[in-house]
Every structure is written in C-alpha cells, then in structure tokens.
Write a protein that holds these residues in place. Structure first.
Motif, mmCIF file in Angstrom:
data_model
loop_
_atom_site.group_PDB
_atom_site.id
_atom_site.type_symbol
_atom_site.label_atom_id
_atom_site.label_comp_id
_atom_site.label_asym_id
_atom_site.label_seq_id
_atom_site.Cartn_x
_atom_site.Cartn_y
_atom_site.Cartn_z
ATOM 1 N N LEU A 4 0.872 -1.166 0.000
ATOM 2 C CA LEU A 4 0.000 0.000 0.000
ATOM 3 C C LEU A 4 0.910 1.217 0.000
ATOM 4 N N VAL A 5 0.787 2.039 -1.026
ATOM 5 C CA VAL A 5 1.650 3.207 -1.167
ATOM 6 C C VAL A 5 0.805 4.466 -1.065
ATOM 7 N N GLU A 6 1.130 5.289 -0.082
ATOM 8 C CA GLU A 6 0.385 6.520 0.179
ATOM 9 C C GLU A 6 1.142 7.723 -0.374
ATOM 10 N N SER A 7 0.392 8.766 -0.662
ATOM 11 C CA SER A 7 1.003 10.032 -1.053
ATOM 12 C C SER A 7 0.024 11.156 -0.749
ATOM 13 N N GLY A 8 0.544 12.383 -0.756
ATOM 14 C CA GLY A 8 -0.328 13.537 -0.639
ATOM 15 C C GLY A 8 -0.259 14.289 0.670
ATOM 16 N N GLY A 9 0.509 13.808 1.628
ATOM 17 C CA GLY A 9 0.620 14.542 2.884
ATOM 18 C C GLY A 9 1.434 15.811 2.729
ATOM 19 N N ARG A 100 -7.880 -10.124 0.402
ATOM 20 C CA ARG A 100 -7.805 -11.574 0.199
ATOM 21 C C ARG A 100 -6.854 -11.809 -0.963
ATOM 22 N N ARG A 101 -5.746 -12.476 -0.703
ATOM 23 C CA ARG A 101 -4.709 -12.610 -1.739
ATOM 24 C C ARG A 101 -5.023 -13.706 -2.754
ATOM 25 N N MET A 102 -5.705 -14.740 -2.298
ATOM 26 C CA MET A 102 -6.113 -15.830 -3.179
ATOM 27 C C MET A 102 -7.583 -16.113 -2.906
ATOM 28 N N SER A 103 -8.259 -16.789 -3.840
ATOM 29 C CA SER A 103 -9.688 -17.052 -3.672
ATOM 30 C C SER A 103 -9.948 -17.912 -2.444
ATOM 31 N N TRP A 104 -8.973 -18.698 -2.043
ATOM 32 C CA TRP A 104 -9.158 -19.632 -0.938
ATOM 33 C C TRP A 104 -8.540 -19.148 0.359
ATOM 34 N N SER A 105 -7.848 -17.992 0.328
ATOM 35 C CA SER A 105 -7.157 -17.533 1.537
ATOM 36 C C SER A 105 -8.068 -16.627 2.359
ATOM 37 N N ARG A 106 -7.671 -16.425 3.602
ATOM 38 C CA ARG A 106 -8.462 -15.564 4.469
ATOM 39 C C ARG A 106 -8.136 -14.102 4.192
ATOM 40 N N VAL A 107 -8.979 -13.232 4.716
ATOM 41 C CA VAL A 107 -8.768 -11.798 4.584
ATOM 42 C C VAL A 107 -7.806 -11.327 5.662
ATOM 43 N N ASN A 108 -6.820 -10.562 5.260
ATOM 44 C CA ASN A 108 -5.866 -9.991 6.216
ATOM 45 C C ASN A 108 -5.827 -8.475 6.076
ATOM 46 N N ASP A 109 -5.399 -7.820 7.141
ATOM 47 C CA ASP A 109 -5.214 -6.369 7.145
ATOM 48 C C ASP A 109 -3.822 -6.015 6.643
ATOM 49 N N TYR A 110 -3.757 -5.017 5.771
ATOM 50 C CA TYR A 110 -2.484 -4.490 5.300
ATOM 51 C C TYR A 110 -2.461 -2.986 5.546
ATOM 52 N N TRP A 111 -1.244 -2.476 5.816
ATOM 53 C CA TRP A 111 -1.078 -1.060 6.159
ATOM 54 C C TRP A 111 -0.026 -0.412 5.265
ATOM 55 N N GLY A 112 -0.249 0.863 4.968
ATOM 56 C CA GLY A 112 0.765 1.652 4.302
ATOM 57 C C GLY A 112 1.800 2.144 5.288
ATOM 58 N N GLN A 113 2.793 2.845 4.769
ATOM 59 C CA GLN A 113 3.906 3.300 5.606
ATOM 60 C C GLN A 113 3.573 4.580 6.380
ATOM 61 N N GLY A 114 2.493 5.233 6.017
ATOM 62 C CA GLY A 114 2.093 6.458 6.690
ATOM 63 C C GLY A 114 2.575 7.702 5.967
ATOM 64 N N THR A 115 1.770 8.751 6.034
ATOM 65 C CA THR A 115 2.145 10.036 5.450
ATOM 66 C C THR A 115 1.795 11.139 6.457
ATOM 67 N N GLN A 116 2.717 12.059 6.642
ATOM 68 C CA GLN A 116 2.543 13.103 7.647
ATOM 69 C C GLN A 116 1.652 14.226 7.120
ATOM 70 N N VAL A 117 0.677 14.587 7.932
ATOM 71 C CA VAL A 117 -0.160 15.762 7.660
ATOM 72 C C VAL A 117 0.027 16.728 8.834
ATOM 73 N N THR A 118 0.452 17.936 8.530
ATOM 74 C CA THR A 118 0.662 18.958 9.548
ATOM 75 C C THR A 118 -0.168 20.176 9.199
ATOM 76 N N VAL A 119 -1.022 20.570 10.141
ATOM 77 C CA VAL A 119 -1.876 21.744 9.949
ATOM 78 C C VAL A 119 -1.393 22.820 10.925
ATOM 79 N N SER A 120 -0.809 23.862 10.363
ATOM 80 C CA SER A 120 -0.210 24.888 11.217
ATOM 81 C C SER A 120 -0.075 26.186 10.436
ATOM 82 N N SER A 121 -0.197 27.283 11.156
ATOM 83 C CA SER A 121 0.014 28.587 10.532
ATOM 84 C C SER A 121 1.468 29.032 10.702
#
Length: 121
Positions: A4-9, A100-121
């Motif tokens: 999972l590849v994130e962008s936009g922060g 689900r990676r294969m039709s017969w496999s279970r569902v697993n959770d996958y995570w991206g590496q994270g992207t920083q969002v900073t809200v500041s003046s």
C-alpha cells in the motif's frame, strides 16, 4: 507480496485542504474495505474513514462534513479529500486495506507506511 503506497501529505494552513491517495498493488484476489487511520504524537491510532467494496462509508465524528473518502473504479485505490483542516488533524495518516490474496485464503489487514499531515500557521 502486497504493498500500500500513500502520497499527498504535507504542511497546510488551518482552513486549507489536502488530498491523500493510497494504491494497493501486488498479489491481490479481492479487496474488501479500505480506509484511513491517523496517529498523533502520544495518542493511539484512530479511525478516520472507511469505505466498503459496495462503497458504503463510515467517518469519525471529528471529520464528518469535512473529509470525504472515495475509491477508484478498479477499487484498489482510495482517496481522502480533507477540507477545512484544523490543527488537531495533525497526525501521521495510514492507509488500511482488507485483502484476500487468493480465492481460498483468508482476509488480512495491510497497512501503508504512513504520510505526515501537519496543519499549522
């Protein structure tokens, strides 16, 4: 392998907008729900928004009316449009997908590496 590849922060002033993107790739049979979570310094990771395969959505109360989650036609990409950003939205934002990676496999959770969002003046 699944990635999972994130962008936009980035850095934005209060009241501004950002759009986060997350694309899933690799050996994938089906993706169920996708979503965004965030973790601020010293706090636990919390749900921001999720979108199911049928496109039903769920939002944290703190972002309702300001953030919009959506998925691409191929359903392996998810976006988070963030408007009217507040300093309390500052966090690392993580993409999540139930895969689900294969039709017969279970569902697993996958995570991206994270992207920083900073809200500041």
């Amino acid at each position: 392998q699944v990635q999972l590849v994130e962008s936009g922060g980035g850095l934005v002033q209060p009241g501004g907008s950002l759009r986060l993107s997350c694309a899933a790739s690799g050996s994938i049979f089906r993706i169920n729900a996708m979503g965004w979570y965030r973790q601020a310094p010293g706090k636990q990771r919390e749900l921001v928004a999720t979108i199911a395969n049928g496109e039903s959505t769920n939002y944290a109360d703190s972002v309702k009316g300001r953030f919009t989650i959506s998925r691409g036609n191929a359903s392996n990409t998810v976006w988070l449009q963030m408007n009217s950003l507040k300093p309390e939205d500052t966090a690392v934002y993580y993409c999540n997908a139930e895969i689900r990676r294969m039709s017969w496999s279970r569902v697993n959770d996958y995570w991206g590496q994270g992207t920083q969002v900073t809200v500041s003046s």
